[in-house]
Write an enzyme that holds these catalytic residues in place. Structure first.
Site, PDB file in Angstrom:
ATOM      1  N   ASP A  79       0.959  -1.146  -0.079  1.00  0.00           N
ATOM      2  CA  ASP A  79      -0.051   0.026  -0.014  1.00  0.00           C
ATOM      3  C   ASP A  79       0.735   1.353   0.080  1.00  0.00           C
ATOM      4  O   ASP A  79       2.225   1.259   0.211  1.00  0.00           O
ATOM      5  CB  ASP A  79      -0.967   0.020   1.102  1.00  0.00           C
ATOM      6  N   GLU A 141       0.165  -1.167   5.584  1.00  0.00           N
ATOM      7  CA  GLU A 141       1.309  -1.010   6.578  1.00  0.00           C
ATOM      8  C   GLU A 141       1.301   0.516   6.930  1.00  0.00           C
ATOM      9  O   GLU A 141       1.441   0.923   7.995  1.00  0.00           O
ATOM     10  CB  GLU A 141       2.693  -1.333   5.933  1.00  0.00           C
TER      11      GLU A 141
END
Length: 390
Positions: A79, A141
């Site tokens: 991400d 994350e």
């Protein structure tokens, strides 16, 4: 630019392909995960996917060298942070290459590392190394290291016991052996509204929240004043700060509700949960006076994220391996949070080492230099040729 200062065409092409996928944390990452899964499948490698509750996001775990007794994890998150409101000179998803740099959101943080790892999959499969290589790519994350917790749990369930983990966050290929933790919380304050001419009949949620905000600030000043220094960090003591505050509906209405968000960034030698316990204890001392006016008044806390600090060692075999493969004699400490603390807490010796600089991450016109990608590729080739750790 010499060939040695550029990654291979395949590695660069994969990096561009990954950058062109919109995997902002609020969105699905499945296009990227399926892309990597399919690339590995061409080599006969099976991937384990673990999903979020909505099945809109997934982690990927794949082993290159099945049957070998243990392996080294190459860890990356898929991400990215958003780019809303930032002044980019090109499309953040363009994956453009010019002036010796690959541009785009996630190029440094950390799709470049993921692409290099995938590009070397065939070399890892052909390697005579006595250990396997595990690819571990996670979701979410950037907003709290949520996906990797599922990945680690699944890895344990599958009986995988890695020798070590290399987290490929951007460290300019200098092995990092420590970072602070990131602990974020939301405090919701319930008071009692009243006309502002009748304040004794009210509990002002903003004012009570402000008292707790003052506590957080007092703690921050105490860390700066009293905490033993941990040299090597940009800020060598723990920090605390309030990032958001909301409350009130009108100037002449005593506010019933308020909320604020705050964080602690604790040294590896500190205890962020003990810090949070101090805040909650102070809130409890304020509640009796509030409840005299309104029995349901008080404070409620929510955990936004808890990312543990990371403390490795220059003597760890995985650190010495990263130094040898990167050609760096030194190690460093980094200010930003990573998944390294979670892997370390799972009993896996860990180091953080990857291409690019955190200075470029999250910025307009984010980029990673081709030279850094080439250094990372040389690192991976060296890993494939490694016969023992350390």
């Amino acid at each position: 630019m010499t060939q040695d200062s550029r990654p291979s065409p395949r590695a660069l092409g994969l990096a561009q392909a990954l950058v062109r996928m919109d995997t902002v944390s609020a969105n699905s990452n499945l296009a990227l995960i399926h892309f990597v899964r399919d690339e590995l499948a061409k080599l006969g490698v099976k991937s384990r996917l673990t999903f979020n509750a909505e099945r809109t996001k997934a982690n990927l775990f794949a082993t290159l060298g099945e049957g070998k007794p243990a392996g080294v994890i190459l860890s990356g998150h898929t991400d990215t942070v958003p780019w809303d409101g930032q002044d980019w000179s090109a499309d953040p998803l363009s994956g453009e290459v010019h002036d010796g740099r690959l541009y785009g959101r996630g190029s440094a943080d950390m799709k470049g590392f993921i692409a290099i790892a995938v590009a070397q999959a065939e070399a890892f499969l052909a390697s005579d190394a006595p250990f396997a290589v595990h690819l571990a790519f996670s979701y979410e994350e950037e907003i709290g290291c949520f996906g990797v917790r599922e990945l680690i749990a699944d890895m344990r369930e599958a009986g995988v016991k890695p020798l070590a983990c290399i987290v490929g966050e951007p460290t300019s290929m200098v092995p990092a052996i420590a970072h602070k933790g990131v602990y974020r919380y939301k405090c919701c304050v319930r008071g009692k509204e009243a006309h502002s001419s009748l304040t004794p009949q009210s509990v002002n949620a903003i004012e009570m929240a402000a008292r707790l905000v003052g506590k957080v600030r007092d703690m921050a000043e105490g860390f700066e004043r009293d905490e033993p220094r941990y040299e090597g960090f940009d800020v060598p003591f723990s920090t605390a700060s309030v990032g958001q505050f909301h409350g009130g509906i009108a100037d002449n209405v005593v506010p019933r509700d308020a909320e604020f968000r705050y964080e602690f960034r604790d040294l590896p030698t500190a205890d962020a949960r003990a810090m949070q316990a101090q805040v909650e204890a102070h809130a409890r001392t304020l509640e009796p006076a509030m409840k005299k006016v309104a029995p349901d008044a008080g404070f409620r806390f929510e955990t936004i994220c808890e990312i543990p600090s990371f403390l490795g060692s220059a003597q760890d075999p995985v650190t010495r391996l990263a130094q040898r493969l990167s050609g760096e004699q030194r190690t460093t400490l980094v200010a930003f949070g990573t998944e390294a603390g979670l892997f370390k807490n799972a009993g896996i010796p860990t180091v953080v080492c990857g291409p690019g600089s955190i200075v470029q991450a999250h910025q307009p016109d984010e980029y990673v230099s081709l030279e850094q990608l080439a250094r990372c590729e040389a690192f991976m080739r060296g890993l494939a040729a490694t016969r023992e750790l350390g």
